[in-house]
Design an enzyme around this catalytic site. Sequence first.
Site, mmCIF file in Angstrom:
data_model
loop_
_atom_site.group_PDB
_atom_site.id
_atom_site.type_symbol
_atom_site.label_atom_id
_atom_site.label_comp_id
_atom_site.label_asym_id
_atom_site.label_seq_id
_atom_site.Cartn_x
_atom_site.Cartn_y
_atom_site.Cartn_z
ATOM 1 N N TYR A 14 0.832 -1.214 0.000
ATOM 2 C CA TYR A 14 0.000 0.000 0.000
ATOM 3 C C TYR A 14 0.859 1.255 0.000
ATOM 4 O O TYR A 14 0.333 2.364 0.000
ATOM 5 C CB TYR A 14 -0.908 0.013 1.251
ATOM 6 C CG TYR A 14 -0.086 0.027 2.526
ATOM 7 C CD1 TYR A 14 0.313 -1.173 3.137
ATOM 8 C CD2 TYR A 14 0.358 1.222 3.084
ATOM 9 C CE1 TYR A 14 1.112 -1.164 4.267
ATOM 10 C CE2 TYR A 14 1.158 1.235 4.213
ATOM 11 C CZ TYR A 14 1.533 0.044 4.808
ATOM 12 O OH TYR A 14 2.332 0.060 5.930
ATOM 13 N N GLY A 15 2.188 1.084 0.034
ATOM 14 C CA GLY A 15 3.065 2.243 0.217
ATOM 15 C C GLY A 15 4.066 2.379 -0.903
ATOM 16 O O GLY A 15 3.719 2.352 -2.084
ATOM 17 N N THR A 16 5.340 2.482 -0.517
ATOM 18 C CA THR A 16 6.396 2.768 -1.490
ATOM 19 C C THR A 16 6.687 1.592 -2.411
ATOM 20 O O THR A 16 7.447 1.745 -3.365
ATOM 21 C CB THR A 16 7.696 3.161 -0.768
ATOM 22 O OG1 THR A 16 8.110 2.066 0.064
ATOM 23 C CG2 THR A 16 7.495 4.395 0.093
ATOM 24 N N LEU A 17 6.100 0.420 -2.129
ATOM 25 C CA LEU A 17 6.331 -0.742 -3.003
ATOM 26 C C LEU A 17 5.318 -0.820 -4.147
ATOM 27 O O LEU A 17 5.452 -1.655 -5.039
ATOM 28 C CB LEU A 17 6.276 -2.043 -2.187
ATOM 29 C CG LEU A 17 7.416 -2.262 -1.185
ATOM 30 C CD1 LEU A 17 7.070 -3.396 -0.210
ATOM 31 C CD2 LEU A 17 8.728 -2.572 -1.897
ATOM 32 N N GLU A 89 11.755 -4.133 5.200
ATOM 33 C CA GLU A 89 10.759 -3.427 6.018
ATOM 34 C C GLU A 89 11.093 -3.506 7.502
ATOM 35 O O GLU A 89 10.305 -3.085 8.343
ATOM 36 C CB GLU A 89 9.350 -3.972 5.747
ATOM 37 C CG GLU A 89 8.883 -3.867 4.294
ATOM 38 C CD GLU A 89 8.855 -2.439 3.755
ATOM 39 O OE1 GLU A 89 9.132 -1.490 4.514
ATOM 40 O OE2 GLU A 89 8.561 -2.289 2.560
HETATM 41 N N1 PCA Z 1 6.425 -0.362 2.043
HETATM 42 C C1 PCA Z 1 5.400 -1.321 2.332
HETATM 43 C C2 PCA Z 1 4.852 -0.871 3.647
HETATM 44 C C3 PCA Z 1 4.991 0.601 3.596
HETATM 45 C C4 PCA Z 1 6.040 0.823 2.571
HETATM 46 O O1 PCA Z 1 6.450 1.870 2.185
HETATM 47 C C5 PCA Z 1 4.350 -1.226 1.262
HETATM 48 O O2 PCA Z 1 4.525 -0.547 0.246
HETATM 49 O O3 PCA Z 1 3.288 -1.839 1.441
#
Ligand code: PCA
Length: 163
Positions: A14-17, A89
């Site tokens: 849900y984030g930077t990935l 992470e």
């Molecule tokens: N990386 C993981 C968790 C938050 C982040 O930046 C993601 O993208 O889900």
Amino acid sequence: MSSPCITMTRVFVYGTLKKGQPNYYRMFESANGKAEFLASACTTQKYPLVIAGKNNIPFLLNIPGQGHRVHGEIYKVDDKMLGFLDDFEDVPTLYQRTPIKLEVKEWVGKTEGEERPAAGSITEAFLYSTTTYQPDWPSLPCYENYDAYGDHGLQYVTRDERD
Ligand code: PCA
């Protein structure tokens, strides 16, 4: 045919990935293992997704019922990639890898033998959420669809850029 010795695990990011975000490329570096996009989805429950700390890192706080239903992407990853992601992470210090229920928006990936899950169906995957957050984080603004480059102006500081 995929080898029966390789276990694949579903991870919801849900984030930077996510696609288009600063760490997306890490899921497609072959040295880290394998990842395959399956579906876009959102959490069935609401959670606070906040941008926190001096590096503007996105965190889904494990507080069901607060915030928004969070949007993201489901990938199928092999054990090597799962190990890489857990390391990256900083599990279990920064995030914990936790199972979560998701509503499928659009399933495009392959399913072995079965039909693709329909939009609206419920599925499960792991995600990197946290219970180890600072006391003020639950009162930060929350987002339903993270974008590192969004108009919140809190641009993510990459690993290489940190002091
Ligand atoms: N990386 C993981 C968790 C938050 C982040 O930046 C993601 O993208 O889900």
